[in-house]
Design a protein around this motif. Structure first.
Motif, PDB file in Angstrom:
ATOM      1  N   PRO A 194       4.825 -11.455  -9.632  1.00  0.00           N
ATOM      2  CA  PRO A 194       4.592 -10.217 -10.371  1.00  0.00           C
ATOM      3  C   PRO A 194       3.134  -9.966 -10.750  1.00  0.00           C
ATOM      4  O   PRO A 194       2.661  -8.832 -10.690  1.00  0.00           O
ATOM      5  CB  PRO A 194       5.468 -10.388 -11.618  1.00  0.00           C
ATOM      6  N   VAL A 195       2.424 -11.015 -11.149  1.00  0.00           N
ATOM      7  CA  VAL A 195       1.041 -10.829 -11.586  1.00  0.00           C
ATOM      8  C   VAL A 195       0.144 -10.462 -10.404  1.00  0.00           C
ATOM      9  O   VAL A 195      -0.713  -9.581 -10.505  1.00  0.00           O
ATOM     10  CB  VAL A 195       0.523 -12.085 -12.307  1.00  0.00           C
ATOM     11  N   GLU A 196       0.342 -11.102  -9.269  1.00  0.00           N
ATOM     12  CA  GLU A 196      -0.427 -10.747  -8.076  1.00  0.00           C
ATOM     13  C   GLU A 196      -0.073  -9.338  -7.620  1.00  0.00           C
ATOM     14  O   GLU A 196      -0.949  -8.581  -7.164  1.00  0.00           O
ATOM     15  CB  GLU A 196      -0.163 -11.753  -6.956  1.00  0.00           C
ATOM     16  N   ALA A 197       1.195  -8.975  -7.734  1.00  0.00           N
ATOM     17  CA  ALA A 197       1.605  -7.605  -7.388  1.00  0.00           C
ATOM     18  C   ALA A 197       0.902  -6.599  -8.282  1.00  0.00           C
ATOM     19  O   ALA A 197       0.528  -5.501  -7.825  1.00  0.00           O
ATOM     20  CB  ALA A 197       3.118  -7.469  -7.507  1.00  0.00           C
ATOM     21  N   LEU A 198       0.695  -6.949  -9.535  1.00  0.00           N
ATOM     22  CA  LEU A 198      -0.014  -6.063 -10.455  1.00  0.00           C
ATOM     23  C   LEU A 198      -1.472  -5.911 -10.046  1.00  0.00           C
ATOM     24  O   LEU A 198      -2.038  -4.802 -10.089  1.00  0.00           O
ATOM     25  CB  LEU A 198       0.089  -6.632 -11.876  1.00  0.00           C
ATOM     26  N   ARG A 199      -2.084  -7.003  -9.612  1.00  0.00           N
ATOM     27  CA  ARG A 199      -3.471  -6.910  -9.126  1.00  0.00           C
ATOM     28  C   ARG A 199      -3.546  -6.031  -7.869  1.00  0.00           C
ATOM     29  O   ARG A 199      -4.497  -5.271  -7.682  1.00  0.00           O
ATOM     30  CB  ARG A 199      -4.020  -8.304  -8.832  1.00  0.00           C
ATOM     31  N   GLN A 200      -2.530  -6.137  -7.012  1.00  0.00           N
ATOM     32  CA  GLN A 200      -2.488  -5.288  -5.823  1.00  0.00           C
ATOM     33  C   GLN A 200      -2.331  -3.814  -6.196  1.00  0.00           C
ATOM     34  O   GLN A 200      -2.895  -2.942  -5.544  1.00  0.00           O
ATOM     35  CB  GLN A 200      -1.334  -5.716  -4.904  1.00  0.00           C
ATOM     36  N   ARG A 201      -1.583  -3.550  -7.264  1.00  0.00           N
ATOM     37  CA  ARG A 201      -1.453  -2.175  -7.732  1.00  0.00           C
ATOM     38  C   ARG A 201      -2.815  -1.634  -8.155  1.00  0.00           C
ATOM     39  O   ARG A 201      -3.097  -0.449  -7.988  1.00  0.00           O
ATOM     40  CB  ARG A 201      -0.476  -2.091  -8.913  1.00  0.00           C
ATOM     41  N   ALA A 202      -3.662  -2.498  -8.714  1.00  0.00           N
ATOM     42  CA  ALA A 202      -5.011  -2.076  -9.100  1.00  0.00           C
ATOM     43  C   ALA A 202      -5.858  -1.796  -7.862  1.00  0.00           C
ATOM     44  O   ALA A 202      -6.574  -0.798  -7.791  1.00  0.00           O
ATOM     45  CB  ALA A 202      -5.672  -3.135  -9.974  1.00  0.00           C
TER      46      ALA A 202
ATOM     47  N   GLU B  79       0.859  -1.186   0.000  1.00  0.00           N
ATOM     48  CA  GLU B  79       0.000   0.000   0.000  1.00  0.00           C
ATOM     49  C   GLU B  79       0.893   1.233   0.000  1.00  0.00           C
ATOM     50  O   GLU B  79       1.644   1.455   0.950  1.00  0.00           O
ATOM     51  CB  GLU B  79      -0.926   0.016   1.217  1.00  0.00           C
ATOM     52  N   ILE B  80       0.790   2.028  -1.037  1.00  0.00           N
ATOM     53  CA  ILE B  80       1.661   3.195  -1.154  1.00  0.00           C
ATOM     54  C   ILE B  80       1.405   4.189  -0.029  1.00  0.00           C
ATOM     55  O   ILE B  80       2.325   4.905   0.390  1.00  0.00           O
ATOM     56  CB  ILE B  80       1.480   3.840  -2.541  1.00  0.00           C
ATOM     57  N   ALA B  81       0.198   4.235   0.498  1.00  0.00           N
ATOM     58  CA  ALA B  81      -0.122   5.175   1.574  1.00  0.00           C
ATOM     59  C   ALA B  81       0.699   4.936   2.833  1.00  0.00           C
ATOM     60  O   ALA B  81       0.808   5.818   3.684  1.00  0.00           O
ATOM     61  CB  ALA B  81      -1.618   5.114   1.907  1.00  0.00           C
ATOM     62  N   THR B  82       1.292   3.750   2.974  1.00  0.00           N
ATOM     63  CA  THR B  82       2.103   3.478   4.162  1.00  0.00           C
ATOM     64  C   THR B  82       3.509   4.060   4.039  1.00  0.00           C
ATOM     65  O   THR B  82       4.282   4.005   4.994  1.00  0.00           O
ATOM     66  CB  THR B  82       2.210   1.964   4.413  1.00  0.00           C
ATOM     67  N   ASP B  83       3.854   4.600   2.884  1.00  0.00           N
ATOM     68  CA  ASP B  83       5.164   5.227   2.678  1.00  0.00           C
ATOM     69  C   ASP B  83       4.934   6.702   2.371  1.00  0.00           C
ATOM     70  O   ASP B  83       4.424   7.056   1.306  1.00  0.00           O
ATOM     71  CB  ASP B  83       5.905   4.550   1.524  1.00  0.00           C
ATOM     72  N   PHE B  84       5.348   7.564   3.294  1.00  0.00           N
ATOM     73  CA  PHE B  84       5.117   8.996   3.110  1.00  0.00           C
ATOM     74  C   PHE B  84       5.779   9.513   1.838  1.00  0.00           C
ATOM     75  O   PHE B  84       5.309  10.488   1.237  1.00  0.00           O
ATOM     76  CB  PHE B  84       5.642   9.779   4.321  1.00  0.00           C
ATOM     77  N   LEU B  85       6.857   8.873   1.409  1.00  0.00           N
ATOM     78  CA  LEU B  85       7.536   9.312   0.195  1.00  0.00           C
ATOM     79  C   LEU B  85       6.672   9.090  -1.045  1.00  0.00           C
ATOM     80  O   LEU B  85       6.890   9.714  -2.079  1.00  0.00           O
ATOM     81  CB  LEU B  85       8.870   8.576   0.038  1.00  0.00           C
TER      82      LEU B  85
END
Length: 338
Positions: free
Chosen positions: A152-160, A129-135
């Motif tokens: 990688p494919v699951e990581a892509l789904r998480q990006r969605a 979750e990008i929100a957990t990194d203030f940067l």
């Protein structure tokens, strides 16, 4: 180059200002601030890519290396380079140890170039979750690379699932040549595509995004054919309503384009250096709606581009999470004895 060991954020700001003055204001025309989050073992790789990107997009490069978060003593080391080995950009490489690494923003924020966009690039496994990194929260544009993840494919789904306008992934950048060639095939025809097939390894995130792009653009569901004969996406096949078959097959650094009733054509399909891929993403600093639609189609989610672009920082302590996970594992192992 200036090296500062066991220093403070204020000393880094002062040293950067002094180095800029001595260099004659070489970096006064910065177009953006590029924050790079990277592990120690990949710093040189990230620097090399940023140097290529900075040739097209003059920037202030802030490299953040986080290490040993459970270390008792906090420490900050920094290297400052202006117009040197990293090309036209000015760079600050910061190495943070101990609990300071969880508060990297306290060092980074005073170093941002005023009144220019901020881009954060994770050169490594992207955060869940990008929100957990203030940067990531402070950035206008956020670049991840799902190919660096264990799945990688699951990581892509998480990006969605975690998407906000302004996000992008280098897996998307890597299919730009493919998308260009496929779209160019329709310059001389308006035939409707009825079926699509993608041949690629099952863990290739570029193939997943290619399927999402074709689905979002053409309104069809591409068929996936798993193949490990090539390390990356190997082939895209399109069937048209008028009976034409279009096939684009990767052959090393070339692609062979086949079409019903026409001679085969060899077209360039070169794997670009990481720096060129990064430079492409720095060309646009607004939200990429086409990527959002393709990513949404990949994960089966709608309306990604309509989400709010801002994130609210969510505090997360990785050290606490690791200890809790270790405790749960140890408890499960104990309860299973006897």
């Amino acid at each position: 180059m200036i090296g500062l060991w066991d220093t403070t954020g204020n000393e880094v700001v002062k040293a950067l200002a002094a180095e800029r003055r001595s260099a004659g204001g070489v970096a006064s025309g910065m177009a953006l601030t590029l924050i790079v989050v990277v592990d120690e073992k990949r710093v040189r790789e990230a620097e090399a890519a940023a140097t290529i990107a900075a040739a097209a997009h003059p920037c202030r490069l802030l490299v953040v290396v986080r290490s040993e978060i459970e270390r008792d003593r906090n420490r900050l080391d920094a290297e400052i380079v202006v117009g040197g080995r990293l090309g036209p950009c000015e760079a600050v490489v910061t190495r943070m140890y101990g609990r300071l690494s969880l508060h990297a923003e306290s060092v980074v924020m005073p170093l941002l170039v005023p009144d220019v966009p901020v881009v954060t690039w994770w050169h490594g496994e992207p955060p869940a979750e990008i929100a957990t990194d203030f940067l990531g929260v402070v950035a206008d544009r956020r670049i991840t690379d799902c190919a660096q993840a264990a799945d990688p494919v699951e990581a892509l789904r998480q990006r969605a699932r975690d998407y906000a306008p302004g996000d992008t992934d280098l897996a998307w950048t890597r299919i730009t040549p493919w998308r260009t060639l496929v779209a160019g095939a329709f310059d001389t025809t308006s035939a409707q595509v009825t079926e699509a097939t993608i041949v690629a390894p099952p863990t290739d995130p570029t193939a997943a995004l290619m399927a999402g792009w074709l689905s979002s653009r053409l309104g069809i569901t591409p068929r996936r054919v798993d193949s490990n004969e090539f390390p990356r996406m190997r082939e895209v096949q399109l069937s048209c309503a008028n009976g034409d078959q279009l096939t684009l097959t990767r052959e090393d650094s070339m692609a062979v384009f086949r079409r019903t009733g026409q001679d085969d054509r060899a077209l360039p399909l070169v794997r670009r250096p990481l720096g060129d891929e990064l430079a492409e993403e720095l060309r646009r600093l607004d939200a990429d709606q086409v990527y959002a639609e393709a990513l949404g189609a990949t994960a089966g989610l709608r309306g990604l581009e309509q989400r709010p672009p801002q994130r609210v920082h969510v505090w997360k302590d990785p050290a606490t999470a690791q200890r809790a996970e270790a405790g749960v594992t140890a408890h499960a192992g104990t309860s299973g004895e006897g």
